[in-house]
Design an enzyme around this catalytic site. Structure first.
Site, PDB file in Angstrom:
ATOM      1  N   LYS A  81      51.695  59.022  35.199  1.00  0.00           N
ATOM      2  CA  LYS A  81      50.646  58.799  36.204  1.00  0.00           C
ATOM      3  C   LYS A  81      49.268  59.143  35.676  1.00  0.00           C
ATOM      4  O   LYS A  81      48.274  58.549  36.094  1.00  0.00           O
ATOM      5  CB  LYS A  81      50.930  59.639  37.454  1.00  0.00           C
ATOM      6  CG  LYS A  81      52.192  59.235  38.192  1.00  0.00           C
ATOM      7  CD  LYS A  81      52.401  60.069  39.436  1.00  0.00           C
ATOM      8  CE  LYS A  81      52.558  61.544  39.143  1.00  0.00           C
ATOM      9  NZ  LYS A  81      53.733  61.859  38.302  1.00  0.00           N
ATOM     10  N   GLY A 133      51.405  68.321  35.609  1.00  0.00           N
ATOM     11  CA  GLY A 133      50.558  68.121  34.441  1.00  0.00           C
ATOM     12  C   GLY A 133      50.393  66.644  34.136  1.00  0.00           C
ATOM     13  O   GLY A 133      51.343  65.870  34.245  1.00  0.00           O
ATOM     14  N   HIS A 134      49.183  66.250  33.788  1.00  0.00           N
ATOM     15  CA  HIS A 134      48.904  64.879  33.371  1.00  0.00           C
ATOM     16  C   HIS A 134      48.354  64.898  31.958  1.00  0.00           C
ATOM     17  O   HIS A 134      47.464  65.698  31.641  1.00  0.00           O
ATOM     18  CB  HIS A 134      47.873  64.223  34.305  1.00  0.00           C
ATOM     19  CG  HIS A 134      48.421  63.888  35.653  1.00  0.00           C
ATOM     20  ND1 HIS A 134      47.617  63.588  36.732  1.00  0.00           N
ATOM     21  CD2 HIS A 134      49.690  63.801  36.099  1.00  0.00           C
ATOM     22  CE1 HIS A 134      48.385  63.324  37.777  1.00  0.00           C
ATOM     23  NE2 HIS A 134      49.636  63.454  37.418  1.00  0.00           N
ATOM     24  N   GLN A 142      53.684  65.038  40.540  1.00  0.00           N
ATOM     25  CA  GLN A 142      55.149  64.944  40.635  1.00  0.00           C
ATOM     26  C   GLN A 142      55.575  63.520  41.020  1.00  0.00           C
ATOM     27  O   GLN A 142      54.894  62.565  40.671  1.00  0.00           O
ATOM     28  CB  GLN A 142      55.690  65.994  41.609  1.00  0.00           C
ATOM     29  CG  GLN A 142      55.643  67.400  41.075  1.00  0.00           C
ATOM     30  CD  GLN A 142      54.514  68.221  41.666  1.00  0.00           C
ATOM     31  OE1 GLN A 142      53.931  67.908  42.669  1.00  0.00           O
ATOM     32  NE2 GLN A 142      54.211  69.321  41.015  1.00  0.00           N
ATOM     33  N   ASP A 170      56.621  62.864  35.948  1.00  0.00           N
ATOM     34  CA  ASP A 170      56.489  62.650  34.500  1.00  0.00           C
ATOM     35  C   ASP A 170      56.526  61.164  34.137  1.00  0.00           C
ATOM     36  O   ASP A 170      56.897  60.799  33.021  1.00  0.00           O
ATOM     37  CB  ASP A 170      57.592  63.385  33.714  1.00  0.00           C
ATOM     38  CG  ASP A 170      57.684  64.855  34.063  1.00  0.00           C
ATOM     39  OD1 ASP A 170      56.637  65.515  34.055  1.00  0.00           O
ATOM     40  OD2 ASP A 170      58.793  65.333  34.362  1.00  0.00           O
TER      41      ASP A 170
END
Length: 446
Positions: free
Chosen positions: A16, A40-41, A223, A13
């Site tokens: 990235k 998730g991005h 991650q 988180d």
């Protein structure tokens, strides 16, 4: 030409998605090398927000080839939803390629993940319950289903009938769940296979061909370092290897193909799920960081735990990944603070500890040793160069760089692409010391 790995230097988180999106404009190929829909991005372009779980962030650039590598695990239902969402927003997905050897998340994986986590009680890990761990477990057990299996209808039917009947024993006898109907699952996954078939390729070969053509390749991790299966805060980790070394295995390339590794770290620290967190702040400071940083998970919506920057895990990330530069994100979140604390060491059983302990029980006993630095008490969101920053903010960045003994190449001051200070482009820019003099003495102690 430069082939660059982007990794998270904390517990994930870190932002990235935005950094990968920024670097993708200089990349010809972006490769996602591990993880699944548990990651998730979030990428913000002008007034549009894109939440991506499997598709590499480079998909927002029409000429960039995006590859989901063999180290990922793919939930085809979620992947197709992402494809549909992007196409509905006018984003072409024709340049998306999927590894034929990537493993597939099946309905029984999700069921097992959900029930297993619930039954852990006080020993729960904090899994997203998306079936990622069981998918990787089947990969290791050699009972997994790969994308190439879905591409051959008759083989898929034969394999799924055997596998689902095998898994039904566990679902019924161990977990008390109803059995799955193999024929229903086959019909569902046949439809997924038909939709995804044009995208499925030998991804390792594609990446190698790009390397030989001297194209710029960006390897995108999900991650973060402290969630790595082997090098993270086990057992509160993910089921794959987010560290830089995982890029070689997950993409199918040799280590000599990697030129640089950039780590992404927030200007403070967050963590989702269970496990020790030495610098966690549960009072007003933690709430301020959560509110100003909008600290809620892209995948689950869970509130993130927030705390001060931890240079011990930062130095560990530098060591484990071989970082040669940093991107520091969310500096603007600290704008309102009178003073800021930075963890420069731990106290472990009465002794000062500068290095991250590999023993999980020791880590749980670690207490932070802080150094207090002044805040800047003014907005940084409109800063576009280092000269624009308040002197205290610049000093803070220099202090982090000195603590971690690695230069800072990028500073992010908001979610949008333009809210960024790019000191050096890690793909096209020359290697040089930025905000850190390698001849300086390392900073440590209280």
């Amino acid at each position: 030409m430069a082939n660059v790995v982007v990794i998270g230097a904390q517990w994930g988180d870190e932002g990235k998605g935005k950094i990968t999106d920024l670097l993708s404009r200089s990349a010809d190929v972006v490769v996602r090398y591990q993880g699944g829909v548990n990651a998730g991005h979030t990428v913000v372009v002008q007034d549009q927000t894109f939440k991506l779980h499997l598709i590499p962030s480079g998909i927002l650039y029409p000429d960039t080839e995006c590859i989901i590598g063999t180290g990922t695990v793919i939930d085809p239902k979620v992947l197709i939803q992402e494809l549909d969402q992007l196409e509905s927003l006018g984003i072409s997905t024709q340049n998306l390629l999927i590894s034929e050897t990537a493993h597939v998340t099946m309905p029984y994986h999700r069921l097992i993940d959900q029930v297993s986590e619930e039954r852990r009680g006080d020993h729960k890990i904090g899994t997203t319950k998306r079936g990622i761990g069981p998918t990787y477990a089947d990969k290791s057990e050699r009972t997994g289903i790969r994308m190439v299996d879905l591409m051959e209808p008759e083989h898929m039917k034969k394999q799924l009938r055997w596998t689902i009947n095998y898994k039904n024993v566990f679902l019924e006898k161990l977990y008390g769940l109803p059995a799955l109907d193999p024929e229903e699952v086959i019909l569902e996954y046949q439809a997924y296979a038909d939709r995804l078939r044009p995208h499925v390729v030998d991804s390792s070969l594609k990446i190698y061909e790009s390397f030989r053509q001297r194209r710029n390749i960006l390897f995108e991790g999900a991650q973060g370092t402290l969630l790595d299966l082997d090098h993270g805060t086990y057992p509160y980790v993910t089921s794959s290897n987010p560290v830089a070394g995982g890029a070689c295995v997950g993409a199918g390339v040799g280590p000599t193909m990697i030129d640089r590794v950039i780590g992404v770290a927030k200007a403070y620290t967050t963590r989702v799920g269970e496990g020790p967190f030495p610098t966690e702040q549960v009072g007003d400071v933690g709430q301020l960081l959560c509110d100003r940083g909008a600290e809620f998970g892209t995948t689950t919506g869970r509130k993130r735990r927030c705390g001060w920057f931890d240079a011990v895990i930062g130095r560990y990330a530098v060591r484990i990944n071989g970082l040669d530069c940093l991107a520091v994100t969310k500096l603007d979140v600290l704008d309102e603070l009178d003073e800021i604390q930075v963890c420069v060491a731990y106290e472990l059983d009465g002794q000062q500890c500068l290095d991250f302990p590999s023993n999980a029980r020791q880590f749980a006993r670690c207490r932070p040793v802080y150094k207090t630095v002044p805040g800047w008490k003014q907005s940084t969101i409109h800063c576009r160069s280092l000269d624009d920053l308040p002197s205290e903010a610049l000093d803070y960045l220099k202090f982090l760089a000195e603590l971690m003994e690695v230069p800072i190449a990028i500073v992010s001051l908001g979610a949008s692409r333009d809210q960024t200070i790019i000191v050096e482009d890690p793909i096209h820019g020359p290697k040089r010391a930025l905000l850190y003099d390698k001849g300086a003495q390392p900073v440590g102690g209280a």
